[in-house]
Scaffold this motif. Structure first.
Motif, PDB file in Angstrom:
ATOM      1  N   GLY A 125       6.964   2.901   8.142  1.00 48.85           N
ATOM      2  CA  GLY A 125       7.215   3.265   9.238  1.00 48.85           C
ATOM      3  C   GLY A 125       5.512   2.526   9.465  1.00 48.85           C
ATOM      4  O   GLY A 125       5.257   2.516  11.119  1.00 48.85           O
ATOM      5  N   LEU A 126       5.081   2.653   8.454  1.00 44.49           N
ATOM      6  CA  LEU A 126       3.636   1.507   8.094  1.00 44.49           C
ATOM      7  C   LEU A 126       4.532   0.269   8.874  1.00 44.49           C
ATOM      8  O   LEU A 126       2.984  -0.263   9.889  1.00 44.49           O
ATOM      9  CB  LEU A 126       3.329   1.882   6.985  1.00 44.49           C
ATOM     10  N   ALA A 127       5.210  -0.420   8.368  1.00 46.59           N
ATOM     11  CA  ALA A 127       5.250  -1.939   9.422  1.00 46.59           C
ATOM     12  C   ALA A 127       5.982  -1.766  10.914  1.00 46.59           C
ATOM     13  O   ALA A 127       5.403  -1.984  11.822  1.00 46.59           O
ATOM     14  CB  ALA A 127       6.406  -2.162   8.965  1.00 46.59           C
ATOM     15  N   GLN A 175       2.792  -1.744  13.024  1.00 46.39           N
ATOM     16  CA  GLN A 175       2.529  -2.631  13.672  1.00 46.39           C
ATOM     17  C   GLN A 175       3.030  -3.455  14.144  1.00 46.39           C
ATOM     18  O   GLN A 175       2.085  -4.115  14.535  1.00 46.39           O
ATOM     19  CB  GLN A 175       2.188  -3.536  11.671  1.00 46.39           C
ATOM     20  N   GLU A 176       3.882  -3.274  14.070  1.00 48.28           N
ATOM     21  CA  GLU A 176       4.822  -3.945  14.997  1.00 48.28           C
ATOM     22  C   GLU A 176       4.319  -2.710  16.846  1.00 48.28           C
ATOM     23  O   GLU A 176       4.775  -4.026  17.598  1.00 48.28           O
ATOM     24  CB  GLU A 176       6.360  -3.703  14.225  1.00 48.28           C
ATOM     25  N   LEU A 177       4.525  -2.025  16.812  1.00 43.72           N
ATOM     26  CA  LEU A 177       4.030  -1.056  18.487  1.00 43.72           C
ATOM     27  C   LEU A 177       2.918  -2.050  18.412  1.00 43.72           C
ATOM     28  O   LEU A 177       2.671  -2.372  19.575  1.00 43.72           O
ATOM     29  CB  LEU A 177       4.652   0.006  17.772  1.00 43.72           C
ATOM     30  N   TRP A 178       2.312  -2.433  17.394  1.00 40.96           N
ATOM     31  CA  TRP A 178       0.618  -2.436  18.347  1.00 40.96           C
ATOM     32  C   TRP A 178       1.088  -3.848  18.313  1.00 40.96           C
ATOM     33  O   TRP A 178      -0.064  -4.277  19.337  1.00 40.96           O
ATOM     34  CB  TRP A 178      -0.643  -2.115  16.584  1.00 40.96           C
ATOM     35  N   SER A 195      -0.531   2.094  20.219  1.00 36.83           N
ATOM     36  CA  SER A 195      -0.919   2.708  19.204  1.00 36.83           C
ATOM     37  C   SER A 195      -0.025   3.265  17.878  1.00 36.83           C
ATOM     38  O   SER A 195       0.671   3.892  19.296  1.00 36.83           O
ATOM     39  CB  SER A 195      -2.047   3.572  19.145  1.00 36.83           C
ATOM     40  N   SER A 196      -0.179   4.159  17.535  1.00 38.45           N
ATOM     41  CA  SER A 196       0.799   5.157  16.079  1.00 38.45           C
ATOM     42  C   SER A 196       0.739   6.719  17.230  1.00 38.45           C
ATOM     43  O   SER A 196       1.065   7.390  16.549  1.00 38.45           O
ATOM     44  CB  SER A 196       0.574   4.984  14.633  1.00 38.45           C
TER      45      SER A 196
END
Length: 308
Positions: A180-182, A185-188, A194-195
């Motif tokens: 989920g953290l990865a 990072q991909e989305l940003w 942002s998350s």
């Protein structure tokens, strides 16, 4: 000496030779308990089957391995929770709340937290490694992030399509799930999203939950583990329904999956036989021979993981 006596001696010798060549008889079953990140539950199940066969045929050991899967952060909380030092918890539920023998996380940070913050809860797996933490932590796999849709009307082979904002995208909870953290990072890095954006649905407990949501159609788009859509070493869904995303600049940090042995505690004290099994299982996981492929490596490749 008569021919019948000679025949009997030959047969007796053959029987002794057969007994000497055979593995020792199986001992009583011993069991170890593993806390494993959700992305690695199916590969671990396959590795366990191979390990049990290997231990029985090679050493005559009748071993079993059970596991509990979930988000790495949640498993860490169980291991460090109050039940880890409460003896009565071990008898009520030996597979939960700290009563693990081995922690296979989906990242480096959680095992490193155990090593640095809770040193009494971890044990070395090797000696002489540098830095000192390498005596405790070991890498068992490298994971990869995939964008996935189970809806044939959408093409995600080049990333989120222009209409994704009408649907949103699902990810595993970034606070507890490394995948989920990865995904955040991909989305940003790739979309400047942002998350905390309302389009990002991050309420899924772990990577298994978001995968199931995409399969069921609850989420049209989701970031999953590559291993979840891989079999026999290749992605097993149509090319339009997934995007393979390599870690690195502009995407996400490499997903290095580390393991650590949980030390004996008052809540979970291993017998000598269980300790032997645990050490043999960790050695089996750390056999990264590629030619010919070890049992662990063959499983990693089958599920599209990177081999350490």
């Amino acid at each position: 000496m008569s021919s019948s006596m000679i025949k009997e001696l030959v047969l007796a010798g053959a029987a002794v030779a057969a007994l000497m060549a055979a593995p020792p008889p199986a001992q009583a079953t011993t069991t170890i308990h593993v806390a494993v990140a959700a992305n690695f539950a199916n590969p671990l199940n396959e590795i366990i089957g191979k390990f049990k066969t290997y231990a029985l045929s090679t050493y005559g050991y009748d071993y079993d391995v059970t596991y509990t899967s979930g988000a790495s952060g949640n498993l860490l909380s169980q291991i460090t929770g109050s039940c880890a030092t409460t003896p009565t918890c071990a008898t009520t539920n030996p597979n939960a709340w700290g009563h693990y023998d081995l922690f296979l996380s989906a990242d480096v940070s959680r095992p490193l937290t155990l090593y640095s913050t809770y040193p009494s809860l971890v044990s070395t797996w090797t000696t002489g490694a540098s830095p000192a933490s390498a005596n405790y932590l070991f890498q068992y796999a490298q994971g990869y992030l995939e964008l996935y849709t189970n809806t044939g009307t959408w093409n995600v082979s080049s990333g989120l399509p222009s209409g994704w904002t009408t649907k949103g995208v699902g990810i595993a909870a970034p606070g507890s799930a490394p995948y989920g953290l990865a995904a955040t990072q991909e989305l940003w890095n790739h979309y400047t999203v942002s998350s905390t954006n309302a389009l990002v649905h991050s309420t899924y407990a772990d990577i298994a939950s978001i995968y199931n949501a995409v399969v069921a159609g609850t989420e049209t788009f989701g970031y999953v583990a590559k291993s979840q859509i891989c079999s026999s070493g290749a992605v097993n869904v149509a090319s339009t329904r997934h995007q393979s995303i390599s870690p690195g600049a502009g995407h996400y940090n490499a997903i290095i999956q580390d393991g650590v042995i949980i030390a004996n505690t008052t809540a979970r004290t291993r017998t000598t036989a269980e300790e032997t099994e645990l050490r043999l299982f960790v050695a089996y996981l750390n056999d990264h021979t590629t030619s010919p492929a070890s049992g662990a490596v063959a499983t990693l490749l089958n599920y599209c993981y990177g081999v350490p």
